[in-house]
Design a protein around this motif. Structure first.
Motif, PDB file in Angstrom:
ATOM      1  N   ILE A  55       0.839  -1.206   0.000  1.00  0.00           N
ATOM      2  CA  ILE A  55       0.000   0.000   0.000  1.00  0.00           C
ATOM      3  C   ILE A  55       0.866   1.245   0.000  1.00  0.00           C
ATOM      4  N   TRP A  56       1.886   1.311   0.875  1.00  0.00           N
ATOM      5  CA  TRP A  56       2.731   2.521   0.949  1.00  0.00           C
ATOM      6  C   TRP A  56       3.445   2.742  -0.384  1.00  0.00           C
ATOM      7  N   ARG A  57       3.926   1.659  -0.981  1.00  0.00           N
ATOM      8  CA  ARG A  57       4.638   1.759  -2.262  1.00  0.00           C
ATOM      9  C   ARG A  57       3.693   2.269  -3.356  1.00  0.00           C
ATOM     10  N   GLU A  58       2.495   1.704  -3.434  1.00  0.00           N
ATOM     11  CA  GLU A  58       1.539   2.112  -4.462  1.00  0.00           C
ATOM     12  C   GLU A  58       1.051   3.544  -4.249  1.00  0.00           C
ATOM     13  N   GLN A  59       0.826   3.922  -3.002  1.00  0.00           N
ATOM     14  CA  GLN A  59       0.423   5.305  -2.722  1.00  0.00           C
ATOM     15  C   GLN A  59       1.542   6.272  -3.101  1.00  0.00           C
ATOM     16  N   GLY A  60       2.777   5.918  -2.744  1.00  0.00           N
ATOM     17  CA  GLY A  60       3.913   6.767  -3.069  1.00  0.00           C
ATOM     18  C   GLY A  60       4.090   6.968  -4.564  1.00  0.00           C
ATOM     19  N   ALA A  61       3.724   5.964  -5.334  1.00  0.00           N
ATOM     20  CA  ALA A  61       3.826   6.045  -6.791  1.00  0.00           C
ATOM     21  C   ALA A  61       2.594   6.700  -7.416  1.00  0.00           C
ATOM     22  N   GLY A  62       1.585   7.015  -6.589  1.00  0.00           N
ATOM     23  CA  GLY A  62       0.379   7.650  -7.103  1.00  0.00           C
ATOM     24  C   GLY A  62      -0.562   6.712  -7.828  1.00  0.00           C
ATOM     25  N   ARG A  63      -0.441   5.407  -7.564  1.00  0.00           N
ATOM     26  CA  ARG A  63      -1.297   4.435  -8.249  1.00  0.00           C
ATOM     27  C   ARG A  63      -2.520   4.009  -7.454  1.00  0.00           C
ATOM     28  N   THR A  64      -2.565   4.333  -6.181  1.00  0.00           N
ATOM     29  CA  THR A  64      -3.705   3.920  -5.362  1.00  0.00           C
ATOM     30  C   THR A  64      -3.880   4.895  -4.209  1.00  0.00           C
ATOM     31  N   ILE A  65      -5.059   4.897  -3.656  1.00  0.00           N
ATOM     32  CA  ILE A  65      -5.347   5.644  -2.434  1.00  0.00           C
ATOM     33  C   ILE A  65      -6.059   4.669  -1.503  1.00  0.00           C
ATOM     34  N   ALA A  66      -5.466   4.404  -0.360  1.00  0.00           N
ATOM     35  CA  ALA A  66      -6.081   3.517   0.632  1.00  0.00           C
ATOM     36  C   ALA A  66      -6.707   4.378   1.725  1.00  0.00           C
ATOM     37  N   PHE A  67      -7.781   3.898   2.285  1.00  0.00           N
ATOM     38  CA  PHE A  67      -8.501   4.647   3.308  1.00  0.00           C
ATOM     39  C   PHE A  67      -8.569   3.865   4.617  1.00  0.00           C
ATOM     40  N   THR A  68      -8.584   4.615   5.707  1.00  0.00           N
ATOM     41  CA  THR A  68      -8.835   4.066   7.034  1.00  0.00           C
ATOM     42  C   THR A  68     -10.285   4.371   7.355  1.00  0.00           C
ATOM     43  N   VAL A  69     -10.987   3.378   7.900  1.00  0.00           N
ATOM     44  CA  VAL A  69     -12.386   3.548   8.291  1.00  0.00           C
ATOM     45  C   VAL A  69     -12.426   3.873   9.781  1.00  0.00           C
ATOM     46  N   LEU A  70     -13.078   4.982  10.111  1.00  0.00           N
ATOM     47  CA  LEU A  70     -13.281   5.374  11.501  1.00  0.00           C
ATOM     48  C   LEU A  70     -14.756   5.219  11.837  1.00  0.00           C
ATOM     49  N   ASP A  71     -15.045   4.698  13.022  1.00  0.00           N
ATOM     50  CA  ASP A  71     -16.446   4.580  13.421  1.00  0.00           C
ATOM     51  C   ASP A  71     -16.984   5.943  13.853  1.00  0.00           C
ATOM     52  N   ASP A  72     -18.222   5.977  14.308  1.00  0.00           N
ATOM     53  CA  ASP A  72     -18.852   7.254  14.650  1.00  0.00           C
ATOM     54  C   ASP A  72     -18.253   7.905  15.888  1.00  0.00           C
TER      55      ASP A  72
END
Length: 78
Positions: A55-72
């Motif tokens: 994930i870090w590698r792909e985000q750094g290359a601009g190929r993906t965006i990963a999200f963290t889910v936060l509850d209410d």
């Protein structure tokens, strides 16, 4: 940064999705631990799991965006 590369934070009534950071890894592992053994896919089992490194590698290359889910309550849920 191009508007197409800017990762938004998405807020709803029950959850918030925000761009994942390295600081989220341990909390994500803890959040998915109760169900990690129920899937045959690559659910991360520790904060240094190769899944996160990809994930870090792909985000750094601009190929993906990963999200963290936060509850209410603002706690990491996945």
């Amino acid at each position: 940064m191009s508007v197409w590369r800017a990762a938004p934070t998405l807020r709803g009534r029950h959850v918030t999705l925000r761009p994942m950071t390295r600081d989220d890894a341990a909390a994500i592992v803890a959040a998915v631990a109760p169900i990690a053994g129920q899937f045959s896919t690559g659910v991360p089992t520790n904060a240094h799991d190769p899944w996160f490194e990809r994930i870090w590698r792909e985000q750094g290359a601009g190929r993906t965006i990963a999200f963290t889910v936060l509850d209410d309550e603002g706690e990491v849920a996945g």
